[in-house]
Design a protein around this motif. Structure first.
Motif, PDB file in Angstrom:
ATOM      1  N   LEU A  36       0.838  -1.190   0.000  1.00  0.00           N
ATOM      2  CA  LEU A  36       0.000   0.000   0.000  1.00  0.00           C
ATOM      3  C   LEU A  36       0.873   1.240   0.000  1.00  0.00           C
ATOM      4  N   GLY A  37       0.322   2.353  -0.442  1.00  0.00           N
ATOM      5  CA  GLY A  37       1.046   3.606  -0.353  1.00  0.00           C
ATOM      6  C   GLY A  37       0.632   4.575  -1.437  1.00  0.00           C
ATOM      7  N   PHE A  38       1.001   5.841  -1.239  1.00  0.00           N
ATOM      8  CA  PHE A  38       0.714   6.862  -2.230  1.00  0.00           C
ATOM      9  C   PHE A  38       1.501   6.589  -3.511  1.00  0.00           C
ATOM     10  N   PRO A  39       1.073   7.167  -4.631  1.00  0.00           N
ATOM     11  CA  PRO A  39       1.889   7.073  -5.847  1.00  0.00           C
ATOM     12  C   PRO A  39       3.306   7.583  -5.566  1.00  0.00           C
ATOM     13  N   LEU A  90       3.896   1.290   2.586  1.00  0.00           N
ATOM     14  CA  LEU A  90       5.102   2.034   2.274  1.00  0.00           C
ATOM     15  C   LEU A  90       4.816   3.528   2.292  1.00  0.00           C
ATOM     16  N   VAL A  91       5.713   4.258   2.895  1.00  0.00           N
ATOM     17  CA  VAL A  91       5.567   5.717   2.938  1.00  0.00           C
ATOM     18  C   VAL A  91       6.939   6.340   2.681  1.00  0.00           C
ATOM     19  N   ASP A  92       6.940   7.414   1.913  1.00  0.00           N
ATOM     20  CA  ASP A  92       8.170   8.149   1.590  1.00  0.00           C
ATOM     21  C   ASP A  92       8.611   8.916   2.834  1.00  0.00           C
ATOM     22  N   LEU A  93       9.777   8.555   3.360  1.00  0.00           N
ATOM     23  CA  LEU A  93      10.264   9.188   4.579  1.00  0.00           C
ATOM     24  C   LEU A  93      10.732  10.625   4.330  1.00  0.00           C
ATOM     25  N   ALA A  94      11.094  10.913   3.090  1.00  0.00           N
ATOM     26  CA  ALA A  94      11.588  12.257   2.760  1.00  0.00           C
ATOM     27  C   ALA A  94      10.942  12.743   1.468  1.00  0.00           C
ATOM     28  N   PRO A  95       9.617  13.020   1.481  1.00  0.00           N
ATOM     29  CA  PRO A  95       8.944  13.432   0.252  1.00  0.00           C
ATOM     30  C   PRO A  95       9.504  14.746  -0.292  1.00  0.00           C
ATOM     31  N   MET A  96       9.614  14.806  -1.626  1.00  0.00           N
ATOM     32  CA  MET A  96      10.204  15.969  -2.282  1.00  0.00           C
ATOM     33  C   MET A  96       9.355  17.222  -2.084  1.00  0.00           C
ATOM     34  N   ASP A  97       8.029  17.042  -1.935  1.00  0.00           N
ATOM     35  CA  ASP A  97       7.157  18.209  -1.791  1.00  0.00           C
ATOM     36  C   ASP A  97       7.057  18.706  -0.351  1.00  0.00           C
ATOM     37  N   GLY A  98       7.798  18.085   0.556  1.00  0.00           N
ATOM     38  CA  GLY A  98       7.801  18.514   1.940  1.00  0.00           C
ATOM     39  C   GLY A  98       6.578  18.111   2.732  1.00  0.00           C
ATOM     40  N   SER A  99       5.736  17.241   2.190  1.00  0.00           N
ATOM     41  CA  SER A  99       4.526  16.810   2.897  1.00  0.00           C
ATOM     42  C   SER A  99       4.877  15.932   4.091  1.00  0.00           C
ATOM     43  N   GLN A 146       0.273  11.249   5.278  1.00  0.00           N
ATOM     44  CA  GLN A 146       0.059  10.356   4.134  1.00  0.00           C
ATOM     45  C   GLN A 146      -0.452   8.997   4.604  1.00  0.00           C
ATOM     46  N   VAL A 147       0.083   8.514   5.718  1.00  0.00           N
ATOM     47  CA  VAL A 147      -0.379   7.240   6.267  1.00  0.00           C
ATOM     48  C   VAL A 147      -1.842   7.357   6.680  1.00  0.00           C
ATOM     49  N   ARG A 148      -2.187   8.437   7.358  1.00  0.00           N
ATOM     50  CA  ARG A 148      -3.574   8.632   7.798  1.00  0.00           C
ATOM     51  C   ARG A 148      -4.531   8.739   6.613  1.00  0.00           C
ATOM     52  N   ALA A 149      -4.096   9.375   5.548  1.00  0.00           N
ATOM     53  CA  ALA A 149      -4.951   9.528   4.375  1.00  0.00           C
ATOM     54  C   ALA A 149      -5.286   8.169   3.763  1.00  0.00           C
ATOM     55  N   ILE A 150      -4.287   7.286   3.679  1.00  0.00           N
ATOM     56  CA  ILE A 150      -4.536   5.942   3.146  1.00  0.00           C
ATOM     57  C   ILE A 150      -5.462   5.173   4.083  1.00  0.00           C
ATOM     58  N   GLU A 151      -5.271   5.344   5.388  1.00  0.00           N
ATOM     59  CA  GLU A 151      -6.129   4.658   6.349  1.00  0.00           C
ATOM     60  C   GLU A 151      -7.585   5.087   6.181  1.00  0.00           C
ATOM     61  N   ARG A 152      -7.803   6.368   5.916  1.00  0.00           N
ATOM     62  CA  ARG A 152      -9.179   6.837   5.716  1.00  0.00           C
ATOM     63  C   ARG A 152      -9.814   6.212   4.484  1.00  0.00           C
ATOM     64  N   GLU A 153      -9.031   6.038   3.424  1.00  0.00           N
ATOM     65  CA  GLU A 153      -9.568   5.414   2.214  1.00  0.00           C
ATOM     66  C   GLU A 153      -9.887   3.943   2.445  1.00  0.00           C
ATOM     67  N   LEU A 154      -9.021   3.246   3.178  1.00  0.00           N
ATOM     68  CA  LEU A 154      -9.267   1.834   3.488  1.00  0.00           C
ATOM     69  C   LEU A 154     -10.537   1.679   4.311  1.00  0.00           C
ATOM     70  N   GLU A 155     -10.689   2.545   5.304  1.00  0.00           N
ATOM     71  CA  GLU A 155     -11.861   2.445   6.178  1.00  0.00           C
ATOM     72  C   GLU A 155     -13.143   2.740   5.410  1.00  0.00           C
ATOM     73  N   GLN A 156     -13.093   3.711   4.500  1.00  0.00           N
ATOM     74  CA  GLN A 156     -14.285   4.050   3.738  1.00  0.00           C
ATOM     75  C   GLN A 156     -14.654   2.939   2.771  1.00  0.00           C
ATOM     76  N   PHE A 157     -13.645   2.296   2.181  1.00  0.00           N
ATOM     77  CA  PHE A 157     -13.912   1.224   1.221  1.00  0.00           C
ATOM     78  C   PHE A 157     -14.374  -0.041   1.924  1.00  0.00           C
ATOM     79  N   ASP A 158     -13.687  -0.442   2.988  1.00  0.00           N
ATOM     80  CA  ASP A 158     -14.027  -1.658   3.727  1.00  0.00           C
ATOM     81  C   ASP A 158     -13.428  -1.540   5.129  1.00  0.00           C
ATOM     82  N   PRO A 159     -14.249  -1.245   6.143  1.00  0.00           N
ATOM     83  CA  PRO A 159     -13.727  -1.046   7.505  1.00  0.00           C
ATOM     84  C   PRO A 159     -12.902  -2.225   8.013  1.00  0.00           C
TER      85      PRO A 159
END
Length: 365
Positions: free
Chosen positions: A165-168, A244-253, A258-271
């Motif tokens: 799992l992880g962001f693009p 997987l999460v980028d420890l040093a994202p280029m955009d400074g995010s 990012q981890v929480r955002a993926i968790e929200r999508e997982l919960e919405q799709f299938d708790p």
């Protein structure tokens, strides 16, 4: 080969043949009585799981399937021939849904598994079946029954032990290349992976597991944003998720956000997915000075309040990736052991503790 994980098809079973109205007529037997035979049964439509297939793309070219009709009954009490069945091969991991009702008809999870999706109609009865003491010359026969027809939605869910799992651009494709022989496309722009990829991770001879590189998710994926929910379904079969999460994202995010955002999508799709074992892999550590890596990783873990296993890794240089693979195999192996123990306990309960006893009602000769 292009990956296609959804297809809609129409299946129609064969109708049964009609019963026959006939009377026996031979020399010296002018009134021999009824001898009309029954109609043959119509052919059915089956889906067959084939491990050699990995896409539903063939259904882009052929969407309609019809089984053969049963033959009509004949004189001399001859039953019509049954119609031939139609067998349609699909990849292992295909879920079959009735479009009209939304009902899940079946789930093909093993090679060679068969599923009847449209039953052929029964053949009609010939007039010999209607002979009675009061009706010696019945002129009645019944038509064959219509075969079932359905419109089916086929959905392919990858059968993998571990899902990434992880962001693009989190480094999932690079990670799967580092631990397996799979060679997904790797580039520095989002959505490099447009189709799930499978890789086999071999720890040592006879010790391996299957890992799936699932396309990157973004916020709103559960509502169809980005690549939408078409790939979220693939994580439903994984026993273990590596986040997987980028420890040093280029955009400074913020990696934690990012981890929480993926968790929200997982919960919405299938708790239930949030309850699935999920480990954190803090990737791209090579982009940070060596003296800062551990502290940065611990800060992200502390911000998340993460209690499950986590790892610091660099997929591009393969630092830490093999440790993740080994720990994943150990987890899966213990999972299989627990599943076997549960099965053994279930058998003991069924047959009684101690030595296996025959089921009630049987006699030991």
């Amino acid at each position: 080969m292009k990956f296609v994980d959804e297809a809609e098809i129409h299946v129609a079973a064969g109708s049964g043949g009609n019963g026959c109205v006939s009377f026996r007529r031979e020399k010296f037997i002018p009134f021999g009585g009824p001898d009309g035979g029954d109609g043959g049964n119509g052919g059915s439509v089956w889906l067959v799981a084939d491990e050699n297939l990995n896409t539903l793309i063939d259904f882009r070219h052929q969407r309609r399937f019809r089984a053969q009709r049963g033959e009509n009954g004949m004189s001399r009490q001859m039953t019509g021939r049954n119609g031939e069945d139609v067998r349609i091969t699909v990849p292992v991991g295909t879920v079959v849904v009735n479009v009209e009702t939304g009902e899940t008809i079946g789930d093909l999870t093993a090679h060679g598994q068969e599923l009847m999706v449209a039953r052929g109609g029964d053949g009609g009865r010939g007039n010999i079946n209607f002979k009675s003491s009061t009706n010696r010359a019945p002129r009645r026969a019944t038509p064959g029954w219509e075969g079932e027809q359905r419109t089916l939605q086929l959905e392919l869910k990858l059968l993998a032990d571990v899902g990434l799992l992880g962001f693009p651009n989190a480094g999932k494709s690079t990670f799967i290349r580092a631990v397996s022989a799979a060679t997904p496309k790797v580039a520095d722009y989002p959505f490099t992976t447009l189709a799930p990829k499978l890789g086999v991770v071999s720890i040592e001879p006879h010790k391996s597991f299957v890992i799936a590189d699932i396309p990157g998710l973004i916020e709103g994926a559960a509502d169809g944003a980005g690549l939408g929910i078409q790939f979220l379904r693939h994580v439903q079969r994984n026993r273990l998720l590596l986040h997987l999460v980028d420890l040093a994202p280029m955009d400074g995010s913020d990696p934690a956000e990012q981890v929480r955002a993926i968790e929200r999508e997982l919960e919405q799709f299938d708790p239930e997915l949030l309850g699935r074992p999920r480990w954190l892999v803090l990737n791209k550590a090579d982009l940070l000075p060596e003296e800062e890596r551990q502290a940065r990783a611990e800060a992200v873990v502390a911000e998340l309040g993460w209690t499950a296993p986590w790892f610091l890794a660099s997929a591009i240089s393969r630092e830490g990736t093999w440790l993740v693979a080994q720990k994943a195999y150990d987890f899966l192996d213990s999972f299989r052991v627990r599943a076997q123990e549960a099965k053994d306990v279930s058998e003991d309960v069924r047959f009684g503790s101690g030595e296996l006893q025959p089921p009630p009602g049987t006699v030991d000769h």
